[in-house]
Design an enzyme around this catalytic site. Structure first.
Site, PDB file in Angstrom:
ATOM      1  CB  CYS A  33      -1.706   0.442   7.994  1.00 27.19           C
ATOM      2  SG  CYS A  33      -3.227   0.219   7.044  1.00 27.19           S
ATOM      3  CB  CYS A  55      -0.935   0.025   1.204  1.00 22.05           C
ATOM      4  SG  CYS A  55      -2.041  -1.386   1.287  1.00 22.05           S
ATOM      5  N   GLY A  71       0.590  -3.564   4.224  1.00 23.48           N
ATOM      6  CA  GLY A  71       0.426  -5.000   4.329  1.00 23.48           C
ATOM      7  C   GLY A  71       1.682  -5.720   4.769  1.00 23.48           C
ATOM      8  CG  HIS A  95      -6.259   1.889  -0.388  1.00 20.24           C
ATOM      9  ND1 HIS A  95      -5.049   2.436  -0.763  1.00 20.24           N
ATOM     10  CD2 HIS A  95      -5.955   0.878   0.496  1.00 20.24           C
ATOM     11  CE1 HIS A  95      -4.067   1.793  -0.149  1.00 20.24           C
ATOM     12  NE2 HIS A  95      -4.585   0.844   0.616  1.00 20.24           N
TER      13      HIS A  95
END
Length: 408
Positions: A387, A104, A389, A356
């Site tokens: 955050c 991300c 992954g 996203h």
């Protein structure tokens, strides 16, 4: 004792300027999404060309590198997409490029990586961004995780499913109820809708020609938002990751397609060429956490960065936090004692509303913060954080060049 003189090759650290960021409208992933018939690399080409179009004062040959992130680097998101997109966008063949991946935080890492090059003096100007076409390339497509990851109990199997990690985060912080997550999600939708009506979201968007069974069209606005969302309408949505769970399609970001890009430069070079300086990078940090609760990653990343920069959370006047899941944002806010309705936090809504597309989202956060800085000269510092992954978090602190000294 006299100080040892610096070697003749020693370099002073230079100030990294965020010139401008742009993005495509974000679409819903899948056969019915606006980008179902559009290639991922063509989305990147659009943002690169738009950055050059908006800044004719920048000679294209002055771009020193192009860093483009993608989480799933295959198909039309593969083949060293930073280089291929640069060629397709019409940059001179002398301009190199590369691909980058931190799930991300891909675009965020593209920015921090080229910023390191600018600060050191290896680059004067660079383009950084990200793309994700989750309709063509679902997260994890074609990967082959080493079986020891689970067999040797390095992580719990839930760590490989992002929605399950969000449920785990609810377990760790029981004060973050489903009701609170739904309230935050509805707030994100409302703030996004208000920002669109006020013209705050839109100027950064690059129109994209799209193709469908009906013919050609033009994507000019985000597809995922659900205006009019209420807490009541979210209350009974299914919890796909756990029976009677708390994570739903309404309080999490969806599966999306889209691309982002930003121009970064040494500040002196920007001034020399007449490029605007929208933000100055203060510092950045990445941190690892238990993969099973990857959503808590922004907390240690931010704490580490505050310590490094000598700032406190009270010095931060604006926050752009990626909304992968509502619970992840709330965990950050609760840790730092910030109310979930605080107007400094995602004032124009976030990923729960607009989407996203994984590796592209970091530059969306930066682009919005840069434009908020221009409206808030009383704010000196802002944060972009997310955050990541597999148990990570990333944070960048930025300084507002329009700061007038009237507040913190």
């Amino acid at each position: 004792m006299a100080a040892t003189p610096l070697a003749p090759t020693a370099r002073a650290v230079r100030t990294v300027a965020f010139v401008e960021g742009v993005r495509t409208p974000f679409g819903k992933a899948g056969d019915k999404g606006i980008y179902a018939g559009t290639r991922a690399d063509d989305l990147v080409v659009k943002v690169i060309r738009e950055l050059l179009r908006r800044h004719p004062e920048l000679p294209p040959e002055r771009v020193d590198d192009v860093a483009i992130a993608a989480t799933t680097q295959t198909g039309d998101q593969g083949l060293t997409i930073g280089r291929t997109a640069a060629l397709l966008a019409g940059l001179p063949r002398s301009v190199p490029g590369y691909a980058i991946d931190r799930m991300c935080a891909g675009a965020m890492t593209a920015v921090t990586t080229v910023a390191g090059g600018i600060g050191f003096g290896a680059y004067d100007i660079a383009i950084a961004g990200g793309v994700e076409h989750m309709g063509r390339h679902p997260m994890g497509e074609g990967v082959d995780p080493n079986p020891r990851i689970v067999a040797d109990r390095l992580v719990d199997p839930s760590a490989l499913v992002m929605g399950q990690t969000a449920e785990n985060l609810h377990d760790r912080f029981p004060a973050i109820t489903k009701r609170r997550a739904d309230e935050y999600a509805a707030q994100s939708q409302e703030r996004y809708a208000d920002a669109v009506k006020a013209g705050k979201i839109g100027p950064e968007l690059v129109p994209v020609a799209i193709r469908s069974e009906l013919g050609w069209g033009l994507a000019t606005e985000d597809e995922p938002p659900r205006p009019g969302t209420t807490v009541e309408s979210l209350a009974n949505l299914k919890t796909p990751f756990r029976p009677h769970g708390r994570v739903t399609a309404g309080n999490a970001a969806g599966l999306n397609d889209g691309a982002t890009g930003a121009l970064l430069a040494d500040e002196e070079t920007a001034r020399e060429l007449g490029l605007p300086v929208a933000m100055r990078m203060v510092g950045y940090s990445f941190a690892g956490v238990d993969p099973e609760v990857m959503g808590v990653g922004p907390v240690p990343a931010t704490e580490k960065l505050l310590k490094r920069t000598g700032l406190t959370i009270g010095d931060i006047g604006l926050f752009e936090i990626n909304e992968a899941f509502a619970v992840q944002v709330l965990a950050f806010l609760d840790h730092f004692g910030i109310e979930q309705t605080d107007p400094r936090v995602n004032p124009w809504g976030g990923a729960i509303a607009c989407g996203h597309p994984l590796a592209s989202s970091g530059v969306r956060l930066m682009t919005q913060l840069s434009r908020q800085f221009a409206e808030h000269p009383e704010v000196r510092y802002g944060i972009t954080t997310m955050c990541i992954g597999l148990g990570m978090g990333g944070t960048v602190i930025w300084e507002n060049p329009a700061y007038d000294g009237s507040d913190k």
